[in-house]
Design an enzyme around this catalytic site. Structure first.
Site, PDB file in Angstrom:
ATOM      1  N   ASP A 185     -51.345  36.301  11.638  1.00  0.00           N
ATOM      2  CA  ASP A 185     -49.998  35.734  11.691  1.00  0.00           C
ATOM      3  C   ASP A 185     -48.747  36.562  11.504  1.00  0.00           C
ATOM      4  OD1 ASP A 185     -48.360  33.430  12.200  1.00  0.00           O
ATOM      5  OD2 ASP A 185     -48.700  32.370  10.300  1.00  0.00           O
ATOM      6  N   HIS A 207     -46.918  40.524  19.768  1.00  0.00           N
ATOM      7  CA  HIS A 207     -48.291  40.301  20.286  1.00  0.00           C
ATOM      8  C   HIS A 207     -48.969  41.882  20.656  1.00  0.00           C
ATOM      9  CE1 HIS A 207     -47.593  36.163  19.307  1.00  0.00           C
ATOM     10  NE2 HIS A 207     -46.750  35.909  20.563  1.00  0.00           N
ATOM     11  N   LEU A 267     -70.329  46.814  13.870  1.00  0.00           N
ATOM     12  CA  LEU A 267     -69.823  45.829  13.556  1.00  0.00           C
ATOM     13  C   LEU A 267     -69.898  44.518  14.605  1.00  0.00           C
ATOM     14  CD1 LEU A 267     -67.205  44.582  11.793  1.00  0.00           C
ATOM     15  CD2 LEU A 267     -65.829  45.104  13.670  1.00  0.00           C
TER      16      LEU A 267
HETATM   17  C1  FPP Z   1     -49.433  34.644  15.223  1.00  0.00           C
HETATM   18  O1  FPP Z   1     -48.431  35.234  15.227  1.00  0.00           O
HETATM   19  C2  FPP Z   1     -50.374  35.161  16.236  1.00  0.00           C
HETATM   20  C3  FPP Z   1     -50.849  34.611  17.611  1.00  0.00           C
HETATM   21  C4  FPP Z   1     -50.715  33.340  17.983  1.00  0.00           C
HETATM   22  C5  FPP Z   1     -51.689  35.472  18.328  1.00  0.00           C
HETATM   23  C6  FPP Z   1     -52.502  36.426  17.976  1.00  0.00           C
HETATM   24  C7  FPP Z   1     -52.838  37.541  18.975  1.00  0.00           C
HETATM   25  C8  FPP Z   1     -53.086  38.602  19.014  1.00  0.00           C
HETATM   26  C9  FPP Z   1     -52.820  39.600  17.611  1.00  0.00           C
HETATM   27  C10 FPP Z   1     -53.083  39.682  20.064  1.00  0.00           C
HETATM   28  C11 FPP Z   1     -54.186  39.554  20.834  1.00  0.00           C
HETATM   29  C12 FPP Z   1     -55.590  39.458  20.061  1.00  0.00           C
HETATM   30  C13 FPP Z   1     -56.625  40.393  20.426  1.00  0.00           C
HETATM   31  C14 FPP Z   1     -57.961  40.066  19.774  1.00  0.00           C
HETATM   32  C15 FPP Z   1     -56.631  41.471  21.536  1.00  0.00           C
HETATM   33  P1  FPP Z   1     -47.060  34.341  15.761  1.00  0.00           P
HETATM   34  O2  FPP Z   1     -46.649  34.444  17.072  1.00  0.00           O
HETATM   35  O3  FPP Z   1     -47.429  32.947  15.390  1.00  0.00           O
HETATM   36  O4  FPP Z   1     -45.996  34.871  14.946  1.00  0.00           O
HETATM   37  P2  FPP Z   1     -44.714  34.239  14.082  1.00  0.00           P
HETATM   38  O5  FPP Z   1     -45.287  32.975  13.255  1.00  0.00           O
HETATM   39  O6  FPP Z   1     -44.271  35.119  13.211  1.00  0.00           O
HETATM   40  O7  FPP Z   1     -43.819  33.521  15.172  1.00  0.00           O
END
Ligand code: FPP
Length: 238
Positions: free
Chosen positions: A17, A34, A128
């Site tokens: 997150d 992201h 892994l």
């Molecule tokens: C939460 O941050 C994150 C997500 C909803 C997406 C997670 C995805 C990735 C890390 C990239 C792709 C993954 C892989 C496996 C290649 P948020 O957008 O909710 O952040 P915020 O709460 O600060 O708005």
């Protein structure tokens, strides 16, 4: 804590997150967060394995994430698509086995093809075990499992009396993967957000303030130190 005092969890699950907030702090668009978050996934896989962690599961896209703006969903799907394609090479190089959990039937044909190719290409790797949750929701997984089980009962493949926890787990997306020992959710939020509801029953939880793109080796060691300091009782006494 000395490194030799660390108790290394066998399976770590991560809710990655804070990508959006990380980007905002840098006055950059959310999708930049992201992209950096996605780069960090690869780094953490290598670090985790070197530390002795055998299973890592990350929450990349939830069944609830579809309500985000289309532009952000498209960017996340593009990132995941690229990740799945490049992982064929990196998983071979790192001897990593990759599995996708979640309802993949709702994903684009291209992504579905990449998933099949990556799972097939990495299935005999012995390093892994990496699970990526895409279009995953814990309740959705349990419902899909219940439906598949009901079908087997209806078709006389399964007797109702055979159904116990071990039997039921065979219907989950995580079949064959041990339950997580440690769950990490970055960015200070303290919610499960529908992640691995069945599997996290006895897991230790750790909620660092750091935002996902900044979660590094030092942070992973802190998480494992926290885990090492806990005594797990599994419902019994110490
Ligand atoms: C939460 O941050 C994150 C997500 C909803 C997406 C997670 C995805 C990735 C890390 C990239 C792709 C993954 C892989 C496996 C290649 P948020 O957008 O909710 O952040 P915020 O709460 O600060 O708005």
């Amino acid at each position: 804590m000395q490194e030799n005092e660390l108790i290394i969890p066998k399976h770590v699950a991560i809710i990655m997150d804070g990508n959006g907030r990380w980007a905002k702090k840098k006055m950059m668009p959310r999708n930049y967060g992201h992209t950096q978050g996605s780069k960090n996934v690869e780094k953490i896989c290598e670090i985790a394995y070197k530390m002795g962690i055998q299973y890592l599961t990350v929450y990349a896209f939830s069944t609830e994430n579809w309500v985000r703006p289309k532009e952000e969903i498209d960017a996340l799907m593009k990132l995941l698509g690229t990740y799945l394609e490049t992982s064929i090479k990196t998983s071979t190089k790192n001897n990593m086995r990759v599995r996708i959990i979640g309802d993949t039937s709702k994903l684009s044909e291209d992504i579905k093809k990449s998933i099949v190719a990556l799972e097939e290409a990495s299935k005999n790797n012995t390093g892994l075990n990496f699970q990526v949750a895409i279009n995953y929701g814990g309740r959705d997984e349990l419902l899909r499992a219940a439906k598949a089980l009901a079908m087997d009962v209806k078709a006389n493949i399964t007797e109702i009396d055979d159904i116990d926890e071990t039997f039921f787990e065979k219907y989950l997306d995580t079949k064959g993967v041990p339950d997580p020992d440690l769950l990490i959710r970055t960015s200070g939020e303290q919610r499960l957000s529908n992640f691995l509801l069945w599997q996290l029953a006895y897991t230790e939880f750790y909620f660092p303030e750091v935002l996902w793109p900044d979660f590094d080796k030092k942070e992973l060691i802190k998480a494992v130190e926290y885990y090492s300091s806990r005594t797990r009782k599994f419902g019994g006494l110490e």
